[in-house]
Design a protein around this motif. Sequence first.
Motif, PDB file in Angstrom:
ATOM      1  N   VAL A 378       0.866  -1.176   0.000  1.00 28.95           N
ATOM      2  CA  VAL A 378       0.000   0.000   0.000  1.00 28.95           C
ATOM      3  C   VAL A 378       0.904   1.228   0.000  1.00 28.95           C
ATOM      4  N   GLU A 379       0.792   2.042  -1.056  1.00 27.63           N
ATOM      5  CA  GLU A 379       1.658   3.210  -1.187  1.00 27.63           C
ATOM      6  C   GLU A 379       1.090   4.381  -0.389  1.00 27.63           C
ATOM      7  N   PRO A 380       1.819   4.857   0.618  1.00 31.56           N
ATOM      8  CA  PRO A 380       1.339   5.963   1.454  1.00 31.56           C
ATOM      9  C   PRO A 380       1.092   7.234   0.631  1.00 31.56           C
ATOM     10  N   GLY A 381      -0.057   7.853   0.853  1.00 34.42           N
ATOM     11  CA  GLY A 381      -0.357   9.141   0.236  1.00 34.42           C
ATOM     12  C   GLY A 381      -0.656   9.120  -1.245  1.00 34.42           C
ATOM     13  N   ALA A 382      -0.658   7.957  -1.873  1.00 32.56           N
ATOM     14  CA  ALA A 382      -0.834   7.884  -3.329  1.00 32.56           C
ATOM     15  C   ALA A 382      -2.300   7.764  -3.710  1.00 32.56           C
ATOM     16  N   GLY A 383      -2.668   8.462  -4.793  1.00 31.21           N
ATOM     17  CA  GLY A 383      -4.000   8.334  -5.358  1.00 31.21           C
ATOM     18  C   GLY A 383      -4.004   7.290  -6.449  1.00 31.21           C
ATOM     19  N   HIS A 384      -5.113   7.222  -7.178  1.00 34.71           N
ATOM     20  CA  HIS A 384      -5.278   6.170  -8.187  1.00 34.71           C
ATOM     21  C   HIS A 384      -4.251   6.294  -9.313  1.00 34.71           C
ATOM     22  N   TYR A 385      -4.143   7.459  -9.898  1.00 33.47           N
ATOM     23  CA  TYR A 385      -3.231   7.643 -11.023  1.00 33.47           C
ATOM     24  C   TYR A 385      -1.774   7.464 -10.591  1.00 33.47           C
ATOM     25  N   GLY A 386      -1.459   7.890  -9.398  1.00 31.35           N
ATOM     26  CA  GLY A 386      -0.077   7.864  -8.930  1.00 31.35           C
ATOM     27  C   GLY A 386       0.511   6.479  -8.790  1.00 31.35           C
ATOM     28  N   ILE A 387      -0.326   5.462  -8.569  1.00 35.99           N
ATOM     29  CA  ILE A 387       0.224   4.124  -8.318  1.00 35.99           C
ATOM     30  C   ILE A 387       0.626   3.388  -9.591  1.00 35.99           C
ATOM     31  N   PHE A 388       0.290   3.962 -10.767  1.00 36.26           N
ATOM     32  CA  PHE A 388       0.758   3.301 -11.986  1.00 36.26           C
ATOM     33  C   PHE A 388       1.439   4.247 -12.973  1.00 36.26           C
ATOM     34  N   ALA A 389       1.352   5.556 -12.746  1.00 36.66           N
ATOM     35  CA  ALA A 389       1.987   6.462 -13.701  1.00 36.66           C
ATOM     36  C   ALA A 389       2.596   7.702 -13.064  1.00 36.66           C
ATOM     37  N   GLY A 390       2.348   7.937 -11.824  1.00 43.01           N
ATOM     38  CA  GLY A 390       2.838   9.152 -11.182  1.00 43.01           C
ATOM     39  C   GLY A 390       4.166   8.968 -10.469  1.00 43.01           C
ATOM     40  N   ARG A 391       4.473   9.922  -9.622  1.00 43.67           N
ATOM     41  CA  ARG A 391       5.748   9.906  -8.899  1.00 43.67           C
ATOM     42  C   ARG A 391       5.879   8.683  -7.995  1.00 43.67           C
ATOM     43  N   SER A 392       4.747   8.286  -7.379  1.00 43.36           N
ATOM     44  CA  SER A 392       4.781   7.113  -6.498  1.00 43.36           C
ATOM     45  C   SER A 392       5.169   5.861  -7.266  1.00 43.36           C
ATOM     46  N   ASN A 395       9.109   6.277  -8.365  1.00 46.77           N
ATOM     47  CA  ASN A 395      10.109   6.274  -7.300  1.00 46.77           C
ATOM     48  C   ASN A 395      10.039   5.066  -6.377  1.00 46.77           C
ATOM     49  N   ASN A 396       8.829   4.577  -6.120  1.00 43.41           N
ATOM     50  CA  ASN A 396       8.665   3.546  -5.097  1.00 43.41           C
ATOM     51  C   ASN A 396       8.118   2.215  -5.619  1.00 43.41           C
ATOM     52  N   ILE A 397       7.038   2.289  -6.388  1.00 43.46           N
ATOM     53  CA  ILE A 397       6.344   1.058  -6.767  1.00 43.46           C
ATOM     54  C   ILE A 397       7.071   0.307  -7.876  1.00 43.46           C
ATOM     55  N   ARG A 398       7.533   1.022  -8.889  1.00 48.40           N
ATOM     56  CA  ARG A 398       8.222   0.373 -10.010  1.00 48.40           C
ATOM     57  C   ARG A 398       9.400  -0.483  -9.553  1.00 48.40           C
ATOM     58  N   PRO A 399      10.293   0.027  -8.687  1.00 46.67           N
ATOM     59  CA  PRO A 399      11.404  -0.834  -8.230  1.00 46.67           C
ATOM     60  C   PRO A 399      10.912  -2.094  -7.520  1.00 46.67           C
ATOM     61  N   LEU A 400       9.821  -1.973  -6.750  1.00 49.51           N
ATOM     62  CA  LEU A 400       9.279  -3.135  -6.046  1.00 49.51           C
ATOM     63  C   LEU A 400       8.742  -4.173  -7.035  1.00 49.51           C
ATOM     64  N   VAL A 401       8.080  -3.691  -8.072  1.00 46.56           N
ATOM     65  CA  VAL A 401       7.521  -4.595  -9.080  1.00 46.56           C
ATOM     66  C   VAL A 401       8.637  -5.311  -9.836  1.00 46.56           C
TER      67      VAL A 401
END
Length: 424
Positions: A378-392, A395-401
């Motif tokens: 669960v990405e803290p502070g992230a909205g819908h768009y941010g979890i697949f195309a935004g800064r979140s 910076n954070n989710i892509r490396p984890l994936v």
Amino acid sequence: MKYMMTYDLMESARNTNQWLGATAHAFASYPMMSWGANPAMDWLKAWGEVTERTFARMVVKPDWNIPPIAGEKGKDYPVVVETVVERPFGDLIHFTMPGRKPSKRRVLLVAPMSGHYATLLRKTVTSLLPDCDVFVTDWHNARDIPVSAGKFDIEDYTLYLVDFMRELGSDIHVIAVCQPVPLALAATAYLAEEDPTAQPRSLTLIGGPVDPEANHTEVTDFGRSVTMGQLEETMIQRVGFKYAGVGRMVYPGLLQLASFISMNGETHANAFRDEIIRVAKGEASEHDRHNDFYDEYLAVMDMTAEFYLSTVERIFKGREIARNDFVVAGHKVDMSKITTVAVKIVEGENDDISAPGQCLAALGLLTNLPDAKKASHVEPGAGHYGIFAGRSWRNNIRPLVLDFIDANSEASPAAASAKVVALK
């Protein structure tokens, strides 16, 4: 509202607004208007420019426009889009870079069919290309598909995914974003029973409604508050005479756009007001933040009526995926049959489209998948768009994936055994 007349009326209204913007811009740009200082003409020109662009991009599919990708020793590789599988309602496309060594990470990015084109994932694709070989589901605008092509509902969507996965082979890693998350899960379960050797190595599910009742949002509340009859009567229209899909029943893109904007009407109104001010002051540019966002956001596509209605009825109201009661082509899909595919869930803490918990429900359905094959974030502070195309995401989710993909790149013993049996 199931008439061509209402469909054509919406298109006429869009055309009129585009024409008004173009006319205002042309009038205020007339050389004689610059003889003396006239702030009113500056404002009229700015309003016309923004209005014309706004309504013009509603009916144009954006280009992918993927920039060259940097490789070893500073060499840039141009990105070429190739069609791997061509189907009436959507293609499987591949982003290739001639001259670059193929990546070991092969990713199928499943784009949503929820009003916008697959190009909504442009930034996602761009961020993955340096490290992955990327394939994308490129869905077509229903208004351009002749009635003779037949229907297309959520079962057909699922079978398309099954065919695409089979085409790409078992060393593929699937990333599904938003709307197709439950259907990507169903397609994987379908393969687990029907063709185990074609299952992907991993499945990353990002912000999708596996169980809409797990955490209510405005979207789920709307789905529960209206009847199917009301939806069919108010949302469905027939494609007008201008397009190849004339007569096809669709949920029009322009109507979808009106719904999108109404959810955050004040935010959008302020954004366009501020853009007009910037244009009037000469501070705007062709690719400023406003244009980059709205060039994509306002480009909408029609979806088939049966796809929209079956999504609401079976995913949101009936919760067939959440209850593990989904049927595809007469075959009941059992999520517990997924035993070898690693599954990762990604959600945004502030996602107001698919709230935290809705996507996580997928792990509860995978009763025969070892815990070691399950992961969630669960990405803290992230909205819908941010979890697949935004800064979140960047910076954070892509490396984890990517780490998750690497950790599950080798075929599991069970999958390898199934492949041997199949070869015999």
